[in-house]
Enzyme design. Structure first.
Site, PDB file in Angstrom:
ATOM      1  N   ASP A 190      29.810  -8.672  78.924  1.00  0.00           N
ATOM      2  CA  ASP A 190      29.310  -7.689  79.889  1.00  0.00           C
ATOM      3  C   ASP A 190      30.363  -7.313  80.927  1.00  0.00           C
ATOM      4  OD1 ASP A 190      29.221 -10.229  81.040  1.00  0.00           O
ATOM      5  OD2 ASP A 190      27.124 -10.099  81.640  1.00  0.00           O
ATOM      6  N   HIS A 226      29.625 -16.335  77.382  1.00  0.00           N
ATOM      7  CA  HIS A 226      29.588 -17.806  77.328  1.00  0.00           C
ATOM      8  C   HIS A 226      28.396 -18.407  76.587  1.00  0.00           C
ATOM      9  CE1 HIS A 226      32.624 -17.283  80.363  1.00  0.00           C
ATOM     10  NE2 HIS A 226      31.773 -16.999  81.311  1.00  0.00           N
TER      11      HIS A 226
END
Length: 497
Positions: free
Chosen positions: A243, A81
């Site tokens: 991740d 993000h």
């Protein structure tokens, strides 16, 4: 050898995977600074990431005892993000705004309304953008830093930027792109009409990088950087991913029935599925995976940081904190912590603050407060797992990763609050390992060997049987009561959550 890199909020971790011995040969890590402000700003400078990369890489290489020229491919995992902006000459415009930045909460609410509310977002994107997604950061920039907004040439995510630094090429991968807010997770394509709400002239659409499939490389490492790092010529840089997507690969979570739970700065729960998930709640993010499937996910904003703050409050080290929390027992003597110190995403409360409830003269003890910190953060994850299950996700077992997974007490809490068997992978740095496995997959794909990602995960992902916890029925029932108390408090204070 394959190099896996995980650039997270707190630091960068590097692992070197030996395919012949099917084990990690060397590891390294280096910390990041953080720009933080009371208004929700959370930013980092990209040069902190590249400096940490160099440090962690050198450590891993030294510990592996190998020559850098043995490395065949590199995979990068990055915090999702984030917003990294390049100008038209390829220079970074400003510090990166991170996933945990809540400064753009008002802009996110504005864009969700413009898209037609939750129903309109689901129709256009297949998900509902949350505060912290890249989309609202762009509108925030336009409103607060118009000069910087006018210079935008390319929009990247953190892992995209590290790939750019390594190769000089701008590209994006569908899993990480899913968390931008301007990507359709069903068609796996950019949604430029959403960016047009911010810039009708098309400038943001023109700033989007090309999209890759998960097994495609970005390019090879730049010659000058290869010489600096002691790499051979032509080292491939894989597509990489977010991740969570790399954590799924690093825990072998590439088939139905497995759920990965990360106890880190944030809490994340996700499961791989070959079918586009049917959403039961807009709080579930039906992201694409970095294995060309889907990875429905929920993320809580407050986890190990809450535990750290409570621990620091009493001056306890980790061992003393766990002793006190264990002594308190299930239910923390009736104390409930709503641990929303940094706002919250699940439930959707970006402007919320934390609340400590149920205090009286008998239960106000350090031990109960320590226990309440562990339970309150884990109850948020229970809420998330309920949402995933309601969306059709099967959960046969949980693979636990992140710093909190090292705690036997926390592992037991997770197993009994979520009423599911828990086990940890042998390699705790799951995102870095996943990036290395994806690098191997990409390199093998380029060579046309036909090796599947499932084969590679089967070879390189191992579970630690000593870490396994099976929930005890009596404890599950007592936690069920404590969780219902948590939900009652939540509903009373935040009825719209």
């Amino acid at each position: 050898m394959y190099l896996g890199v995980d650039c997270g909020t707190q630091g960068t971790k590097v692992v070197i995977l030996d395919p012949e011995q099917a084990r990690i040969r060397g590891e390294g890590q280096a910390a990041h600074e953080l720009i933080s402000a009371a208004n929700g700003r959370r930013e980092q400078r990209v040069e902190w990431w590249t400096h940490a990369f160099r440090q962690a890489y050198r450590q891993a290489l030294d510990r592996a005892g190998i020559d850098g020229r043995a490395i065949r491919a590199i995979g990068v995992s990055g915090q999702q993000h984030g917003m990294v902006l390049l100008d038209r000459a390829g220079a970074v415009i400003r510090p990166a705004k991170l996933w945990c930045d809540t400064e753009s909460a008002a802009q996110n609410a504005q864009l969700v309304a413009q898209l037609g509310g939750e129903a309109g977002c689901l129709e256009r994107l297949g998900l509902v953008p949350a505060t912290g997604y890249t989309l609202s950061k762009l509108l925030w920039l336009k409103q607060h830093e118009p000069e910087a907004f006018g210079r935008i040439g390319t929009i990247l995510l953190p892992h995209d930027y590290l790939n750019y630094w390594l190769t000089g090429e701008c590209a994006a991968e569908r899993g990480d792109a899913s968390g931008t807010g301007y990507f359709d997770v069903r068609t796996r394509r950019w949604a430029p009409e959403v960016l047009a709400l911010i810039a009708p002239d098309g400038r943001l659409e023109r700033a989007l990088p090309r999209l890759l499939r998960a097994e495609e490389p970005v390019a090879t490492v730049r010659p000058a950087l290869a010489r600096e790092l002691g790499l051979a010529e032509g080292v491939l840089v894989a597509s990489g991913g977010g991740d969570n997507m790399m954590g799924a690969i690093g825990t072998g979570n590439i088939a139905d029935g497995i759920v990965t739970l990360s106890l880190g700065t944030s809490g994340a729960l996700y499961a791989c599925t070959e079918r586009p998930p049917v959403l039961s709640s807009p709080l579930v993010a039906p992201f694409c995976s970095s294995s060309n499937a889907w990875l429905p996910l929920i993320c809580t904003m407050n986890l190990t940081g809450v535990v750290h703050q409570v621990r620091t409050l009493f001056g306890y080290d980790l061992e003393r904190f766990q002793q006190e929390a264990d002594r308190a027992g299930i239910g923390a003597g009736g104390i409930t912590l709503l641990p929303f110190l940094n706002g919250e995403r699940v439930p959707a409360l970006p402007r919320a603050s934390g609340s400590l409830l149920g205090l009286n003269t008998q239960n106000l003890t350090p031990a109960n407060l320590c226990r309440a910190a562990l339970e309150g953060t884990t109850f948020g994850l229970r809420h998330g797992l309920d949402l995933l299950r309601a969306s059709g996700i099967r959960c046969d077992s949980i693979r636990l990763i992140g710093g909190g997974a090292r705690s036997p007490l926390w592992r037991r809490l997770v197993a009994e609050i979520l009423d599911t068997q828990v086990v940890c992978p042998r390699v705790g740095e799951a995102a870095a390992l996943g990036a290395a496995i994806q690098a191997a997959w990409c390199e093998q794909h380029q060579r046309g060997t036909g090796v599947s990602l499932a084969e590679l995960c089967g070879r390189f992902v191992a579970l630690d049987p000593d870490s396994a916890v099976t929930p005890e029925a009596g404890a599950v029932a007592r936690y069920r009561d404590a969780y219902q108390r948590y939900r009652r408090h939540l509903n009373q204070l935040h009825p719209d959550a």
